[in-house]
Scaffold this motif. Structure first.
Motif, PDB file in Angstrom:
ATOM      1  N   PRO A 173      -6.728   7.332  -6.113  1.00  0.00           N
ATOM      2  CA  PRO A 173      -6.585   8.718  -5.658  1.00  0.00           C
ATOM      3  C   PRO A 173      -7.193   8.931  -4.275  1.00  0.00           C
ATOM      4  O   PRO A 173      -8.279   8.454  -3.974  1.00  0.00           O
ATOM      5  CB  PRO A 173      -7.352   9.518  -6.717  1.00  0.00           C
ATOM      6  CG  PRO A 173      -7.406   8.631  -7.908  1.00  0.00           C
ATOM      7  CD  PRO A 173      -7.427   7.234  -7.380  1.00  0.00           C
ATOM      8  N   GLY A 174      -6.446   9.617  -3.419  1.00  0.00           N
ATOM      9  CA  GLY A 174      -6.922   9.942  -2.088  1.00  0.00           C
ATOM     10  C   GLY A 174      -6.631   8.898  -1.026  1.00  0.00           C
ATOM     11  O   GLY A 174      -6.922   9.108   0.151  1.00  0.00           O
ATOM     12  N   ASP A 201      -3.471   0.803   8.886  1.00  0.00           N
ATOM     13  CA  ASP A 201      -4.752   1.445   8.588  1.00  0.00           C
ATOM     14  C   ASP A 201      -4.711   1.962   7.157  1.00  0.00           C
ATOM     15  O   ASP A 201      -3.784   2.686   6.775  1.00  0.00           O
ATOM     16  CB  ASP A 201      -5.012   2.621   9.532  1.00  0.00           C
ATOM     17  CG  ASP A 201      -5.273   2.175  10.963  1.00  0.00           C
ATOM     18  OD1 ASP A 201      -5.476   0.967  11.180  1.00  0.00           O
ATOM     19  OD2 ASP A 201      -5.261   3.039  11.852  1.00  0.00           O
ATOM     20  N   ILE A 202      -5.704   1.576   6.368  1.00  0.00           N
ATOM     21  CA  ILE A 202      -5.846   2.059   4.994  1.00  0.00           C
ATOM     22  C   ILE A 202      -6.998   3.047   5.007  1.00  0.00           C
ATOM     23  O   ILE A 202      -8.117   2.698   5.397  1.00  0.00           O
ATOM     24  CB  ILE A 202      -6.135   0.897   4.025  1.00  0.00           C
ATOM     25  CG1 ILE A 202      -5.031  -0.155   4.116  1.00  0.00           C
ATOM     26  CG2 ILE A 202      -6.280   1.426   2.609  1.00  0.00           C
ATOM     27  CD1 ILE A 202      -5.356  -1.452   3.414  1.00  0.00           C
ATOM     28  N   CYS A 203      -6.731   4.278   4.599  1.00  0.00           N
ATOM     29  CA  CYS A 203      -7.725   5.349   4.668  1.00  0.00           C
ATOM     30  C   CYS A 203      -8.062   5.829   3.263  1.00  0.00           C
ATOM     31  O   CYS A 203      -7.180   6.079   2.453  1.00  0.00           O
ATOM     32  CB  CYS A 203      -7.183   6.528   5.475  1.00  0.00           C
ATOM     33  SG  CYS A 203      -6.540   6.065   7.089  1.00  0.00           S
ATOM     34  N   LEU A 204      -9.343   5.978   2.994  1.00  0.00           N
ATOM     35  CA  LEU A 204      -9.831   6.520   1.731  1.00  0.00           C
ATOM     36  C   LEU A 204     -11.091   7.306   2.048  1.00  0.00           C
ATOM     37  O   LEU A 204     -12.065   6.750   2.557  1.00  0.00           O
ATOM     38  CB  LEU A 204     -10.127   5.401   0.732  1.00  0.00           C
ATOM     39  CG  LEU A 204     -10.594   5.831  -0.645  1.00  0.00           C
ATOM     40  CD1 LEU A 204      -9.516   6.655  -1.349  1.00  0.00           C
ATOM     41  CD2 LEU A 204     -10.959   4.617  -1.485  1.00  0.00           C
ATOM     42  N   ASP A 205     -11.039   8.595   1.739  1.00  0.00           N
ATOM     43  CA  ASP A 205     -12.108   9.519   2.101  1.00  0.00           C
ATOM     44  C   ASP A 205     -12.328   9.445   3.614  1.00  0.00           C
ATOM     45  O   ASP A 205     -11.393   9.617   4.367  1.00  0.00           O
ATOM     46  CB  ASP A 205     -13.394   9.222   1.314  1.00  0.00           C
ATOM     47  CG  ASP A 205     -13.156   9.332  -0.195  1.00  0.00           C
ATOM     48  OD1 ASP A 205     -12.338  10.188  -0.610  1.00  0.00           O
ATOM     49  OD2 ASP A 205     -13.775   8.563  -0.936  1.00  0.00           O
ATOM     50  N   ILE A 258       0.859  -1.184   0.000  1.00  0.00           N
ATOM     51  CA  ILE A 258       0.000   0.000   0.000  1.00  0.00           C
ATOM     52  C   ILE A 258       0.895   1.233   0.000  1.00  0.00           C
ATOM     53  O   ILE A 258       1.675   1.441   0.927  1.00  0.00           O
ATOM     54  CB  ILE A 258      -0.920   0.023   1.244  1.00  0.00           C
ATOM     55  CG1 ILE A 258      -1.665  -1.303   1.416  1.00  0.00           C
ATOM     56  CG2 ILE A 258      -1.858   1.204   1.200  1.00  0.00           C
ATOM     57  CD1 ILE A 258      -2.691  -1.609   0.374  1.00  0.00           C
ATOM     58  N   PHE A 259       0.806   2.009  -1.057  1.00  0.00           N
ATOM     59  CA  PHE A 259       1.522   3.277  -1.163  1.00  0.00           C
ATOM     60  C   PHE A 259       0.507   4.407  -1.032  1.00  0.00           C
ATOM     61  O   PHE A 259      -0.682   4.191  -1.266  1.00  0.00           O
ATOM     62  CB  PHE A 259       2.201   3.407  -2.532  1.00  0.00           C
ATOM     63  CG  PHE A 259       3.284   2.396  -2.781  1.00  0.00           C
ATOM     64  CD1 PHE A 259       4.504   2.495  -2.135  1.00  0.00           C
ATOM     65  CD2 PHE A 259       3.090   1.362  -3.677  1.00  0.00           C
ATOM     66  CE1 PHE A 259       5.514   1.579  -2.379  1.00  0.00           C
ATOM     67  CE2 PHE A 259       4.088   0.442  -3.932  1.00  0.00           C
ATOM     68  CZ  PHE A 259       5.302   0.557  -3.276  1.00  0.00           C
TER      69      PHE A 259
END
Length: 130
Positions: free
Chosen positions: A70-71, A82-86, A46-47
């Motif tokens: 994106p984001g 933790d993977i965060c999106l919006d 995960i980048f």
């Protein structure tokens, strides 16, 4: 946005894709992902803003394919990623395997040391039957 499975070309919404992530390997900074449709298992790095698919070669992870998300952000913790999106956050727990790099490996003996070798019995000192 849809994220593809590179094995079966199925496409997933981020909640489906990141919900199928499991086993964060902190030592190699990889997340295991299993496709909900075909069952293929991939390791993913995960980048910020993208996913890196590849394989382990010569002790290192070589990223072969990158997919832009994106984001997307990431936060490394001691026992999870933790993977965060919006406003969504997916927590992937670290795997608890000895020698995976996430914690020191402590070898436990598979035998019990009972002291010096007792040479009495049906064998002589060279190991031949008497």
């Amino acid at each position: 946005m849809l994220i593809p499975c590179l094995a079966c070309d199925s496409r997933f919404r981020p909640d489906e894709f990141f919900g199928a992530c499991h086993d964060y390997n902190r030592g190699r900074d990889l997340v295991a992902w299993t496709c909900p449709r075909c069952g293929n298992r991939d390791d993913v790095r995960i980048f910020p803003g993208e996913l890196g698919f590849g394989y382990v070669r010569r002790g290192r992870y070589d990223v072969q394919d990158r997919i832009r998300v994106p984001g997307m952000r990431r936060r490394r913790h001691e026992l999870r990623l933790d993977i965060c999106l919006d406003e969504h956050v997916w927590r992937v727990r670290a795997r608890d395997l000895p020698g995976d790099g996430s914690r020191p490996f402590r070898r436990t003996p598979f035998y019990e040391d009972t002291g010096p070798f007792d040479q009495t019995g049906p064998f002589d000192a060279a190991g031949a039957r008497g």
